[in-house]
Design a protein around this motif. Structure first.
Motif, PDB file in Angstrom:
ATOM      1  N   ARG A 172       0.833  -1.209   0.000  1.00  0.00           N
ATOM      2  CA  ARG A 172       0.000   0.000   0.000  1.00  0.00           C
ATOM      3  C   ARG A 172       0.867   1.258   0.000  1.00  0.00           C
ATOM      4  O   ARG A 172       0.584   2.226  -0.714  1.00  0.00           O
ATOM      5  CB  ARG A 172      -0.933   0.004   1.214  1.00  0.00           C
ATOM      6  CG  ARG A 172      -1.966  -1.092   1.207  1.00  0.00           C
ATOM      7  CD  ARG A 172      -3.184  -0.755   2.055  1.00  0.00           C
ATOM      8  NE  ARG A 172      -2.871  -0.388   3.425  1.00  0.00           N
ATOM      9  CZ  ARG A 172      -2.663  -1.261   4.408  1.00  0.00           C
ATOM     10  NH1 ARG A 172      -2.711  -2.562   4.172  1.00  0.00           N
ATOM     11  NH2 ARG A 172      -2.412  -0.841   5.633  1.00  0.00           N
ATOM     12  N   LEU A 173       1.928   1.247   0.807  1.00  0.00           N
ATOM     13  CA  LEU A 173       2.797   2.417   0.885  1.00  0.00           C
ATOM     14  C   LEU A 173       3.559   2.646  -0.420  1.00  0.00           C
ATOM     15  O   LEU A 173       3.859   3.787  -0.772  1.00  0.00           O
ATOM     16  CB  LEU A 173       3.786   2.264   2.042  1.00  0.00           C
ATOM     17  CG  LEU A 173       3.189   2.398   3.444  1.00  0.00           C
ATOM     18  CD1 LEU A 173       4.234   2.021   4.492  1.00  0.00           C
ATOM     19  CD2 LEU A 173       2.667   3.809   3.692  1.00  0.00           C
ATOM     20  N   ALA A 174       3.882   1.566  -1.128  1.00  0.00           N
ATOM     21  CA  ALA A 174       4.595   1.719  -2.400  1.00  0.00           C
ATOM     22  C   ALA A 174       3.754   2.531  -3.388  1.00  0.00           C
ATOM     23  O   ALA A 174       4.280   3.385  -4.117  1.00  0.00           O
ATOM     24  CB  ALA A 174       4.934   0.353  -2.993  1.00  0.00           C
ATOM     25  N   TYR A 175       2.439   2.297  -3.407  1.00  0.00           N
ATOM     26  CA  TYR A 175       1.567   3.011  -4.343  1.00  0.00           C
ATOM     27  C   TYR A 175       1.269   4.429  -3.873  1.00  0.00           C
ATOM     28  O   TYR A 175       1.371   5.387  -4.658  1.00  0.00           O
ATOM     29  CB  TYR A 175       0.273   2.219  -4.561  1.00  0.00           C
ATOM     30  CG  TYR A 175       0.480   1.050  -5.500  1.00  0.00           C
ATOM     31  CD1 TYR A 175       0.375   1.228  -6.875  1.00  0.00           C
ATOM     32  CD2 TYR A 175       0.806  -0.214  -5.014  1.00  0.00           C
ATOM     33  CE1 TYR A 175       0.593   0.164  -7.748  1.00  0.00           C
ATOM     34  CE2 TYR A 175       1.021  -1.279  -5.882  1.00  0.00           C
ATOM     35  CZ  TYR A 175       0.914  -1.082  -7.243  1.00  0.00           C
ATOM     36  OH  TYR A 175       1.148  -2.133  -8.109  1.00  0.00           O
ATOM     37  N   SER A 176       0.899   4.589  -2.608  1.00  0.00           N
ATOM     38  CA  SER A 176       0.632   5.948  -2.120  1.00  0.00           C
ATOM     39  C   SER A 176       1.918   6.767  -2.080  1.00  0.00           C
ATOM     40  O   SER A 176       1.915   7.973  -2.349  1.00  0.00           O
ATOM     41  CB  SER A 176      -0.025   5.904  -0.741  1.00  0.00           C
ATOM     42  OG  SER A 176       0.777   5.216   0.203  1.00  0.00           O
ATOM     43  N   GLY A 177       3.038   6.102  -1.779  1.00  0.00           N
ATOM     44  CA  GLY A 177       4.320   6.792  -1.762  1.00  0.00           C
ATOM     45  C   GLY A 177       4.763   7.221  -3.147  1.00  0.00           C
ATOM     46  O   GLY A 177       5.398   8.273  -3.309  1.00  0.00           O
ATOM     47  N   ALA A 178       4.440   6.423  -4.156  1.00  0.00           N
ATOM     48  CA  ALA A 178       4.783   6.799  -5.536  1.00  0.00           C
ATOM     49  C   ALA A 178       4.072   8.088  -5.926  1.00  0.00           C
ATOM     50  O   ALA A 178       4.665   8.980  -6.543  1.00  0.00           O
ATOM     51  CB  ALA A 178       4.411   5.672  -6.493  1.00  0.00           C
ATOM     52  N   ASP A 179       2.800   8.194  -5.559  1.00  0.00           N
ATOM     53  CA  ASP A 179       2.056   9.428  -5.837  1.00  0.00           C
ATOM     54  C   ASP A 179       2.680  10.611  -5.093  1.00  0.00           C
ATOM     55  O   ASP A 179       2.776  11.727  -5.629  1.00  0.00           O
ATOM     56  CB  ASP A 179       0.596   9.268  -5.426  1.00  0.00           C
ATOM     57  CG  ASP A 179      -0.165   8.278  -6.301  1.00  0.00           C
ATOM     58  OD1 ASP A 179       0.296   8.012  -7.433  1.00  0.00           O
ATOM     59  OD2 ASP A 179      -1.200   7.757  -5.848  1.00  0.00           O
ATOM     60  N   LEU A 180       3.084  10.368  -3.849  1.00  0.00           N
ATOM     61  CA  LEU A 180       3.733  11.418  -3.060  1.00  0.00           C
ATOM     62  C   LEU A 180       5.035  11.867  -3.720  1.00  0.00           C
ATOM     63  O   LEU A 180       5.331  13.067  -3.780  1.00  0.00           O
ATOM     64  CB  LEU A 180       4.015  10.904  -1.645  1.00  0.00           C
ATOM     65  CG  LEU A 180       4.872  11.805  -0.747  1.00  0.00           C
ATOM     66  CD1 LEU A 180       4.170  13.133  -0.478  1.00  0.00           C
ATOM     67  CD2 LEU A 180       5.206  11.084   0.555  1.00  0.00           C
ATOM     68  N   LEU A 181       5.818  10.925  -4.231  1.00  0.00           N
ATOM     69  CA  LEU A 181       7.089  11.266  -4.852  1.00  0.00           C
ATOM     70  C   LEU A 181       6.878  12.111  -6.106  1.00  0.00           C
ATOM     71  O   LEU A 181       7.603  13.094  -6.328  1.00  0.00           O
ATOM     72  CB  LEU A 181       7.862   9.987  -5.193  1.00  0.00           C
ATOM     73  CG  LEU A 181       9.311  10.164  -5.659  1.00  0.00           C
ATOM     74  CD1 LEU A 181      10.154  10.877  -4.609  1.00  0.00           C
ATOM     75  CD2 LEU A 181       9.934   8.813  -6.013  1.00  0.00           C
ATOM     76  N   VAL A 182       5.900  11.754  -6.914  1.00  0.00           N
ATOM     77  CA  VAL A 182       5.586  12.557  -8.099  1.00  0.00           C
ATOM     78  C   VAL A 182       5.151  13.961  -7.684  1.00  0.00           C
ATOM     79  O   VAL A 182       5.594  14.966  -8.268  1.00  0.00           O
ATOM     80  CB  VAL A 182       4.493  11.882  -8.946  1.00  0.00           C
ATOM     81  CG1 VAL A 182       4.039  12.819 -10.071  1.00  0.00           C
ATOM     82  CG2 VAL A 182       4.998  10.569  -9.536  1.00  0.00           C
ATOM     83  N   SER A 183       4.308  14.047  -6.657  1.00  0.00           N
ATOM     84  CA  SER A 183       3.845  15.343  -6.171  1.00  0.00           C
ATOM     85  C   SER A 183       5.014  16.194  -5.675  1.00  0.00           C
ATOM     86  O   SER A 183       5.057  17.413  -5.915  1.00  0.00           O
ATOM     87  CB  SER A 183       2.825  15.143  -5.046  1.00  0.00           C
ATOM     88  OG  SER A 183       2.426  16.376  -4.488  1.00  0.00           O
ATOM     89  N   THR A 184       5.970  15.541  -5.009  1.00  0.00           N
ATOM     90  CA  THR A 184       7.147  16.267  -4.527  1.00  0.00           C
ATOM     91  C   THR A 184       7.979  16.794  -5.691  1.00  0.00           C
ATOM     92  O   THR A 184       8.477  17.925  -5.659  1.00  0.00           O
ATOM     93  CB  THR A 184       7.999  15.356  -3.630  1.00  0.00           C
ATOM     94  OG1 THR A 184       7.221  14.960  -2.484  1.00  0.00           O
ATOM     95  CG2 THR A 184       9.247  16.072  -3.146  1.00  0.00           C
ATOM     96  N   MET A 185       8.137  15.986  -6.744  1.00  0.00           N
ATOM     97  CA  MET A 185       8.863  16.450  -7.926  1.00  0.00           C
ATOM     98  C   MET A 185       8.127  17.633  -8.571  1.00  0.00           C
ATOM     99  O   MET A 185       8.758  18.599  -9.025  1.00  0.00           O
ATOM    100  CB  MET A 185       9.023  15.314  -8.938  1.00  0.00           C
ATOM    101  CG  MET A 185       9.913  14.156  -8.475  1.00  0.00           C
ATOM    102  SD  MET A 185      11.623  14.633  -8.118  1.00  0.00           S
ATOM    103  CE  MET A 185      11.603  14.486  -6.314  1.00  0.00           C
TER     104      MET A 185
END
Length: 311
Positions: A172-185
């Motif tokens: 679950r964290l891999a998917y929500s974290g991926a969205d977070l990483l894109v948002s941070t970029m």
């Protein structure tokens, strides 16, 4: 924004794919060298490298980033040539030396699977489950010279469920974290990022050894339940029955009293005593065998193990 993605294992693949699908340009991938796997011990690229190749992305596989080494000097030259604006990192597995941290315009940005400063280190998901935390999450932060100590760029929260294994929660964290990483970029590219220092008391999650995953049946049943789930699937919680080491899958706490480690077998269940009430075992894996239902395993044994003790 021009990115070089640094990552190696399967959970990092989700973030890499999200960045590939975003408006940013992934110009190269930095990953660990091919590793030997399987019975034939043949070399296999990392999951991140495999995805990069599928998309025609340049893949860099230095064994070290240290200056003064052949790989370290070569990667410095190539990174300088590529001139990335940021290097997002997810479970890369190589120490980034100080002289490389300032090479990208926006630095190296790590996606860490906890709410920093909680559970800095190598095994934050396992530590959160084992400790009985009700909530965890993911954090993006700019890497500095410390251990997960850099300024925070973003974060998300994730509830820990009573049945979560480390694999469940990490997925679950891999998917929500991926969205977070894109948002941070996105925020870094637009200038909207607002780095904040970490606040609060830090806790640490060291790399887990096989010995760490051994079950102490004298602990209370709830702690043993968490311990088993925290170490599933890897390295796998385990215990000894005589000279045989058994991997133990997630268990259920039941209202039965047995001595710590004492086994009670019925037609449909295998119970094991703890420091409080017993737990009912779900699946077991004997050496060289596949995982199987605990009751089926007990029925297939050549001896009665009622009253014997796991240690």
């Amino acid at each position: 924004m021009r990115l070089i993605f640094a990552g190696t294992p399967e959970p990092a693949v989700v973030a890499l794919q999200a960045l590939i699908d975003s408006e940013h340009e992934v110009i190269a991938v930095l990953t660990r060298p091919d590793a030997r796997k399987g019975r034939g011990r043949s070399l296999h690229p990392s999951p991140v490298a495999e995805l990069a190749v599928e998309h025609g992305i340049e893949t860099l596989k230095p064994s070290t980033l240290k200056a003064g080494t052949e790989d370290g000097d070569a990667i410095r030259t190539r990174l300088a040539e590529l001139a990335p604006e940021a290097i997002p990192v997810v479970a890369y597995g190589n120490l980034v030396p100080k002289d490389l941290l300032d090479l990208p315009t926006h630095g190296w940005v790590n996606l860490h699977f906890s709410l920093l400063p909680a559970w800095r280190g190598a095994a934050p998901v396992q530590a959160a489950i084992n400790a009985g935390d009700e909530v965890t999450g993911a954090t993006t932060f700019r890497i500095d010279e410390g251990l997960d100590t850099g300024e925070i760029l973003g974060g998300i929260r994730e509830e820990i469920r009573d049945t979560d294994t480390a694999d469940d929660l990490l997925t679950r964290l891999a998917y929500s974290g991926a969205d977070l990483l894109v948002s941070t970029m996105d925020d870094l590219a637009s200038g909207a990022a607002n780095p904040q220092p970490q606040e609060g008391e830090a806790t640490y999650a060291a790399k887990i050894s096989t010995e760490d995953a051994r079950i102490d049946w004298a602990r209370d049943a709830d702690a043993i339940d968490r311990h088993i789930r925290a170490h599933t699937p890897g390295p796998g919680a385990w215990s000894m029955l005589g000279e045989q080491r058994l991997k133990v899958g997630p268990a259920t706490v039941v209202d039965t009293r047995l001595e710590p480690g004492e086994i009670q077998v019925s037609k449909t269940s295998v119970l094991v005593g703890t420091g409080t009430t017993a737990v009912q075992l779900g699946e077991l894996q004997a050496p060289g065998k596949k995982r199987m239902n605990a009751a089926d395993w007990a029925r297939g044994l050549a001896e009665d193990i009622n009253g014997k003790v796991l240690s």
